[in-house]
Motif scaffolding. Structure first.
Motif, PDB file in Angstrom:
ATOM      1  N   ARG A  82       0.849  -1.190   0.000  1.00  0.00           N
ATOM      2  CA  ARG A  82       0.000   0.000   0.000  1.00  0.00           C
ATOM      3  C   ARG A  82       0.885   1.241   0.000  1.00  0.00           C
ATOM      4  O   ARG A  82       1.948   1.241   0.617  1.00  0.00           O
ATOM      5  N   PRO A  83       0.483   2.320  -0.684  1.00  0.00           N
ATOM      6  CA  PRO A  83       1.309   3.526  -0.692  1.00  0.00           C
ATOM      7  C   PRO A  83       1.479   4.090   0.724  1.00  0.00           C
ATOM      8  O   PRO A  83       0.512   4.238   1.463  1.00  0.00           O
ATOM      9  N   ASN A  84       2.726   4.367   1.101  1.00  0.00           N
ATOM     10  CA  ASN A  84       3.031   4.986   2.389  1.00  0.00           C
ATOM     11  C   ASN A  84       4.354   5.728   2.265  1.00  0.00           C
ATOM     12  O   ASN A  84       5.036   5.638   1.253  1.00  0.00           O
ATOM     13  N   PHE A  85       4.712   6.469   3.309  1.00  0.00           N
ATOM     14  CA  PHE A  85       5.921   7.281   3.239  1.00  0.00           C
ATOM     15  C   PHE A  85       7.197   6.449   3.272  1.00  0.00           C
ATOM     16  O   PHE A  85       8.247   6.921   2.865  1.00  0.00           O
ATOM     17  N   ARG A  86       7.128   5.224   3.750  1.00  0.00           N
ATOM     18  CA  ARG A  86       8.323   4.374   3.798  1.00  0.00           C
ATOM     19  C   ARG A  86       8.829   4.024   2.410  1.00  0.00           C
ATOM     20  O   ARG A  86      10.013   3.757   2.234  1.00  0.00           O
ATOM     21  N   MET A  87       7.966   4.003   1.417  1.00  0.00           N
ATOM     22  CA  MET A  87       8.422   3.638   0.083  1.00  0.00           C
ATOM     23  C   MET A  87       9.264   4.731  -0.553  1.00  0.00           C
ATOM     24  O   MET A  87       9.955   4.487  -1.543  1.00  0.00           O
ATOM     25  N   MET A  88       9.267   5.933   0.018  1.00  0.00           N
ATOM     26  CA  MET A  88      10.096   7.009  -0.507  1.00  0.00           C
ATOM     27  C   MET A  88      11.521   6.948   0.020  1.00  0.00           C
ATOM     28  O   MET A  88      12.361   7.743  -0.381  1.00  0.00           O
ATOM     29  N   ALA A  89      11.830   6.022   0.916  1.00  0.00           N
ATOM     30  CA  ALA A  89      13.177   5.918   1.472  1.00  0.00           C
ATOM     31  C   ALA A  89      14.156   5.348   0.452  1.00  0.00           C
ATOM     32  O   ALA A  89      15.349   5.609   0.537  1.00  0.00           O
ATOM     33  N   ARG A  90      13.662   4.568  -0.498  1.00  0.00           N
ATOM     34  CA  ARG A  90      14.520   3.985  -1.532  1.00  0.00           C
ATOM     35  C   ARG A  90      14.351   4.785  -2.826  1.00  0.00           C
ATOM     36  O   ARG A  90      13.254   4.917  -3.345  1.00  0.00           O
ATOM     37  N   ASP A 103      14.985   5.004  -6.736  1.00  0.00           N
ATOM     38  CA  ASP A 103      15.269   4.165  -7.888  1.00  0.00           C
ATOM     39  C   ASP A 103      14.562   4.748  -9.098  1.00  0.00           C
ATOM     40  O   ASP A 103      14.133   5.903  -9.093  1.00  0.00           O
ATOM     41  N   VAL A 104      14.435   3.965 -10.132  1.00  0.00           N
ATOM     42  CA  VAL A 104      13.828   4.440 -11.371  1.00  0.00           C
ATOM     43  C   VAL A 104      12.343   4.755 -11.187  1.00  0.00           C
ATOM     44  O   VAL A 104      11.796   5.636 -11.851  1.00  0.00           O
ATOM     45  N   LEU A 105      11.685   4.082 -10.266  1.00  0.00           N
ATOM     46  CA  LEU A 105      10.251   4.259 -10.062  1.00  0.00           C
ATOM     47  C   LEU A 105       9.894   5.397  -9.111  1.00  0.00           C
ATOM     48  O   LEU A 105       8.726   5.554  -8.767  1.00  0.00           O
ATOM     49  N   PRO A 112       9.549   8.696  -9.484  1.00  0.00           N
ATOM     50  CA  PRO A 112       8.459   9.592  -9.929  1.00  0.00           C
ATOM     51  C   PRO A 112       7.082   8.943  -9.834  1.00  0.00           C
ATOM     52  O   PRO A 112       6.107   9.607  -9.442  1.00  0.00           O
ATOM     53  N   LEU A 113       6.983   7.654 -10.159  1.00  0.00           N
ATOM     54  CA  LEU A 113       5.690   6.970 -10.042  1.00  0.00           C
ATOM     55  C   LEU A 113       5.286   6.803  -8.579  1.00  0.00           C
ATOM     56  O   LEU A 113       4.105   6.911  -8.242  1.00  0.00           O
ATOM     57  N   LYS A 114       6.269   6.537  -7.727  1.00  0.00           N
ATOM     58  CA  LYS A 114       5.983   6.442  -6.293  1.00  0.00           C
ATOM     59  C   LYS A 114       5.463   7.766  -5.756  1.00  0.00           C
ATOM     60  O   LYS A 114       4.521   7.798  -4.957  1.00  0.00           O
ATOM     61  N   THR A 115       6.082   8.854  -6.182  1.00  0.00           N
ATOM     62  CA  THR A 115       5.654  10.184  -5.727  1.00  0.00           C
ATOM     63  C   THR A 115       4.231  10.480  -6.184  1.00  0.00           C
ATOM     64  O   THR A 115       3.415  10.984  -5.410  1.00  0.00           O
ATOM     65  N   PHE A 116       3.927  10.170  -7.451  1.00  0.00           N
ATOM     66  CA  PHE A 116       2.566  10.379  -7.940  1.00  0.00           C
ATOM     67  C   PHE A 116       1.563   9.532  -7.176  1.00  0.00           C
ATOM     68  O   PHE A 116       0.501  10.026  -6.772  1.00  0.00           O
ATOM     69  N   ALA A 117       1.891   8.264  -6.963  1.00  0.00           N
ATOM     70  CA  ALA A 117       0.971   7.377  -6.246  1.00  0.00           C
ATOM     71  C   ALA A 117       0.749   7.854  -4.821  1.00  0.00           C
ATOM     72  O   ALA A 117      -0.376   7.842  -4.310  1.00  0.00           O
ATOM     73  N   LEU A 118       1.810   8.301  -4.172  1.00  0.00           N
ATOM     74  CA  LEU A 118       1.683   8.760  -2.795  1.00  0.00           C
ATOM     75  C   LEU A 118       0.875  10.056  -2.715  1.00  0.00           C
ATOM     76  O   LEU A 118       0.024  10.209  -1.835  1.00  0.00           O
ATOM     77  N   CYS A 119       1.106  10.992  -3.624  1.00  0.00           N
ATOM     78  CA  CYS A 119       0.356  12.250  -3.606  1.00  0.00           C
ATOM     79  C   CYS A 119      -1.111  12.045  -3.967  1.00  0.00           C
ATOM     80  O   CYS A 119      -1.985  12.728  -3.431  1.00  0.00           O
ATOM     81  N   ALA A 120      -1.393  11.128  -4.876  1.00  0.00           N
ATOM     82  CA  ALA A 120      -2.785  10.880  -5.251  1.00  0.00           C
ATOM     83  C   ALA A 120      -3.526  10.089  -4.177  1.00  0.00           C
ATOM     84  O   ALA A 120      -4.738  10.253  -4.007  1.00  0.00           O
ATOM     85  N   TYR A 121      -2.814   9.240  -3.431  1.00  0.00           N
ATOM     86  CA  TYR A 121      -3.430   8.423  -2.388  1.00  0.00           C
ATOM     87  C   TYR A 121      -3.530   9.162  -1.048  1.00  0.00           C
ATOM     88  O   TYR A 121      -4.263   8.737  -0.160  1.00  0.00           O
ATOM     89  N   ALA A 122      -2.819  10.268  -0.902  1.00  0.00           N
ATOM     90  CA  ALA A 122      -2.705  10.953   0.389  1.00  0.00           C
ATOM     91  C   ALA A 122      -4.047  11.328   1.033  1.00  0.00           C
ATOM     92  O   ALA A 122      -4.180  11.162   2.250  1.00  0.00           O
ATOM     93  N   PRO A 123      -5.057  11.835   0.316  1.00  0.00           N
ATOM     94  CA  PRO A 123      -6.311  12.168   1.012  1.00  0.00           C
ATOM     95  C   PRO A 123      -6.941  10.976   1.716  1.00  0.00           C
ATOM     96  O   PRO A 123      -7.393  11.088   2.856  1.00  0.00           O
ATOM     97  N   LEU A 124      -6.927   9.845   1.067  1.00  0.00           N
ATOM     98  CA  LEU A 124      -7.502   8.652   1.676  1.00  0.00           C
ATOM     99  C   LEU A 124      -6.633   8.146   2.825  1.00  0.00           C
ATOM    100  O   LEU A 124      -7.142   7.684   3.838  1.00  0.00           O
TER     101      LEU A 124
END
Length: 102
Positions: A33-41, A43-45, A47-59
């Motif tokens: 599930r998207p969470n802030f821990r996935m931003m610790a690594r 890699d190539v993904l 930008p996609l992690k950032t988009f997923a985290l920002c879009a999922y943040a309200p929920l």
């Protein structure tokens, strides 16, 4: 009720539904599930992690607020208001940008 009340509800629900779709899609693809821990690594993904985290943040903020309600109701209420406001703004952005509502 007035028509603008329905428009506000539509915008808020659009933001929540889009957050849920992005979160479920990311969980389906990556297995977490998207969470802030996935931003610790980084890699190539990233930008996609950032988009997923920002879009999922309200929920995510709403879920955290509901979970935190037993411990501190005031902070939980602030988090719920923040999550609903963010989902409203996300819904307005989606409705005006992609669907052309104005």
């Amino acid at each position: 009720m007035q028509l603008y009340v329905y428009a506000y509800i539509l915008a808020g629900l659009t933001g929540l539904v889009s957050a849920g779709l992005v979160g479920s899609g990311w969980a389906l693809v990556s297995g977490e599930r998207p969470n802030f821990r996935m931003m610790a690594r980084f890699d190539v993904l990233t930008p996609l992690k950032t988009f997923a985290l920002c879009a999922y943040a309200p929920l995510g903020v709403l879920r955290t607020g509901l979970w935190y309600f037993d411990f501190n109701p005031f902070v939980a209420l602030l988090m719920l208001v923040l999550g609903l406001g963010w989902s409203f703004l996300q819904g307005v952005f989606i409705l005006t940008t992609f669907l052309g509502y104005s």
